[in-house]
Design a protein around this motif. Structure first.
Motif, PDB file in Angstrom:
ATOM      1  N   LYS A 140      71.240  64.119 116.362  1.00  0.00           N
ATOM      2  CA  LYS A 140      72.313  64.370 117.265  1.00  0.00           C
ATOM      3  C   LYS A 140      71.880  65.483 118.361  1.00  0.00           C
ATOM      4  O   LYS A 140      72.208  65.380 119.517  1.00  0.00           O
ATOM      5  N   LEU A 141      71.491  66.473 117.870  1.00  0.00           N
ATOM      6  CA  LEU A 141      71.020  67.702 118.774  1.00  0.00           C
ATOM      7  C   LEU A 141      70.061  67.211 119.776  1.00  0.00           C
ATOM      8  O   LEU A 141      70.193  67.547 121.166  1.00  0.00           O
ATOM      9  N   PHE A 142      69.133  66.120 119.461  1.00  0.00           N
ATOM     10  CA  PHE A 142      68.262  65.626 120.557  1.00  0.00           C
ATOM     11  C   PHE A 142      68.844  64.266 121.236  1.00  0.00           C
ATOM     12  O   PHE A 142      67.919  63.476 121.651  1.00  0.00           O
ATOM     13  N   GLU A 143      69.819  63.715 120.849  1.00  0.00           N
ATOM     14  CA  GLU A 143      69.921  62.330 121.346  1.00  0.00           C
ATOM     15  C   GLU A 143      69.776  62.390 122.785  1.00  0.00           C
ATOM     16  O   GLU A 143      70.343  63.107 123.593  1.00  0.00           O
ATOM     17  N   GLY A 144      69.416  61.251 123.174  1.00  0.00           N
ATOM     18  CA  GLY A 144      69.053  60.915 124.678  1.00  0.00           C
ATOM     19  C   GLY A 144      67.830  61.592 125.230  1.00  0.00           C
ATOM     20  O   GLY A 144      67.416  61.239 126.143  1.00  0.00           O
ATOM     21  N   SER A 145      66.905  62.278 124.239  1.00  0.00           N
ATOM     22  CA  SER A 145      65.559  62.752 124.708  1.00  0.00           C
ATOM     23  C   SER A 145      64.532  61.503 124.876  1.00  0.00           C
ATOM     24  O   SER A 145      63.927  61.863 125.909  1.00  0.00           O
ATOM     25  N   LYS A 146      64.909  60.333 124.275  1.00  0.00           N
ATOM     26  CA  LYS A 146      63.957  59.308 124.698  1.00  0.00           C
ATOM     27  C   LYS A 146      64.123  58.681 125.989  1.00  0.00           C
ATOM     28  O   LYS A 146      63.211  58.257 126.801  1.00  0.00           O
ATOM     29  N   THR A 147      65.330  59.091 126.512  1.00  0.00           N
ATOM     30  CA  THR A 147      65.708  58.601 127.958  1.00  0.00           C
ATOM     31  C   THR A 147      65.047  59.610 129.020  1.00  0.00           C
ATOM     32  O   THR A 147      64.419  59.237 129.990  1.00  0.00           O
TER      33      THR A 147
END
Length: 460
Positions: A140-147
């Motif tokens: 949850k903390l790093f959600e979106g990091s792959k984007t």
């Protein structure tokens, strides 16, 4: 005992025949093709690569030892790392160096139990629950990091997306998630501890890049912090330096660096003067402000050293204890004395634990204070002896691992990696990839050596 003694002696040989005999043979020589200031991984790699490119480097190290923020010491009849410790196959550069020199890695003990924060104080949980529950919270903390970090070795590949979030601190991100107090306590020890004690000090992009480099999932995150070098980090630096075949001067801090256009003059604290066609500055960003530069550093470099990049509140402890019946890992919450306590290995009389403290600070010279902090999380552990390193108080590091502050990624890269006149920069603090890791130091060392070799060829 003999094996540890032999290994420790091997770590120290760089300061003996290589550093002193060659220096005596060279006499009063003070002109070189290149000068490397600092002998951690970045400086060692730069020196070796300069030699491979046909240049004769002088290596200046302020400490009486090699390794920089890595440092292997004997303790409790074992070799322990007082600084950087973990390596992983997801880090190709250190993996290649270990293969080159035939050095193996070894895993630590596998914890059977995790001691985690609860509203009623630290409590034991099955290790599988740690990985499942904490792992989900990290996701949850790093959600979106792959984007925003699709290529984490090129962190500005999606510059527009990174610009939108680079000003966020880890505290800002935690607040966005609106977790329960119980859930947040399972990850804010990571965000605060890695930042030096406060989640407000570290950038979301800094920790999210580590997450992305490891593989964007919790299993890879945990795995990247599980292996160590079997003969110690110092043995790897020593092997690299032997290939550099350079004049090494230990106990030689640098006080000033003057670029004269066609050459660079380096003056040491004792007044010695050395001249070279180019200089590689391979000391932490936090230390740049202790050196006088003529002309002065560019704005991006001057701002970075004023703000700091290396985590100033960082203390590493090794605790030899009795009374432990199984391997354990302790995760503290933000504000707890210990960010981490990890079972490292068994000893004939107990266990060896590795611990990290940031803020609030533990007085690492006080056995009683350490025992009291340990008793709060592992009441069965009885301290036999301890060894500690306060990296923030060390004059030639002024901090431990690097973790960028909010806004620093966009403000610094790529300008902070570029040469300034005949001066190039090599430190994990300015890496594109694994900032704060040995992997990042090696990356920076290779880049700086290539830049310095080109500068050495140039007349102006």
């Amino acid at each position: 005992m003999g094996g540890i003694t032999a290994a420790a002696a091997a770590v120290g040989t760089i300061a003996g025949p290589l550093a002193n005999d060659e220096a005596r043979a060279l006499g009063k020589r003070n002109t070189y093709d290149a000068i490397v200031v600092g002998l951690g991984f970045a400086g060692a790699i730069a020196a070796r690569e300069l030699r491979a490119k046909g240049l004769n480097p002088l290596l200046l190290e302020a400490r009486g030892r090699i390794g920089g923020r890595t440092w292997t010491e004997p303790f409790a009849d074992q070799l322990v790392e007082m600084g950087g410790q973990f390596v992983d196959e997801s880090q190709p550069l250190i993996t290649a160096e270990l293969k080159r020199y035939g050095i193996a890695t070894t895993p630590g003990l596998i914890p059977a139990t995790a001691v985690m924060p609860t509203p009623n104080g630290p409590a034991p949980f099955p290790i599988a629950e740690l990985q499942t529950r904490q792992g989900a919270l990290l996701e949850k903390l790093f959600e979106g990091s792959k984007t925003y970090f699709p290529d984490p070795y090129n962190p500005l590949a999606e510059r527009a997306l990174v610009r939108k979030i680079d000003g966020l601190s880890l505290r800002n991100r935690l607040d966005q998630l609106r977790l329960s107090a119980a859930d947040e306590s399972w990850i804010n020890g990571i965000t605060a501890g890695q930042s030096g004690g406060s989640s407000s000090d570290g950038a979301l992009t800094a920790l999210a890049q580590w997450w992305s480099l490891a593989g964007w999932n919790s299993d890879a995150w945990y795995r990247a912090q599980s292996k160590r070098v079997s003969t110690g980090m110092s043995s790897v630096v020593e092997a690299i330096l032997r290939d550099a075949r350079a004049d090494i001067r230990l106990n030689t801090p640098v006080s000033s660096i003057t670029d004269r256009g066609t050459s660079v003059e380096v003056v040491t604290a004792s007044g010695q003067k050395f001249t070279a066609r180019t200089v590689v500055l391979a000391v932490p960003v936090n230390v740049w402000k202790t050196i006088t530069f003529n002309p002065g550093l560019p704005s991006v470099h001057a701002t970075a050293t004023r703000q700091g990049v290396g985590v100033a509140n960082s203390r590493k402890l090794w605790l030899h204890v009795r009374g432990m019946t199984e391997p354990k890992v302790v995760n503290g919450a933000e504000g707890d004395p210990f960010m981490t306590v990890l079972s490292h290995s068994e000893t004939p009389s107990g266990q060896l634990l590795m611990a990290l403290n940031s803020r609030p600070a533990i007085n690492v010279t006080s056995r009683a204070e350490i025992q009291n902090a340990l008793r709060a999380v592992l009441p069965e552990a009885q301290l036999i002896e301890h060894r500690a390193q306060d990296w923030g108080a060390a004059p030639y590091s002024r901090g431990g691992w690097a973790l960028r502050r909010p806004g620093q990624l966009m403000a610094q890269l790529p300008a902070i990696q570029r040469p300034h006149g005949r001066l190039t920069f090599a430190t994990s603090d300015i890496a594109s990839g694994w900032v704060g890791f040995v992997e990042g130091a090696i990356e920076a060392g290779f880049r700086a050596a290539g830049q310095a070799a080109e500068l050495a060829k140039a007349k102006r």
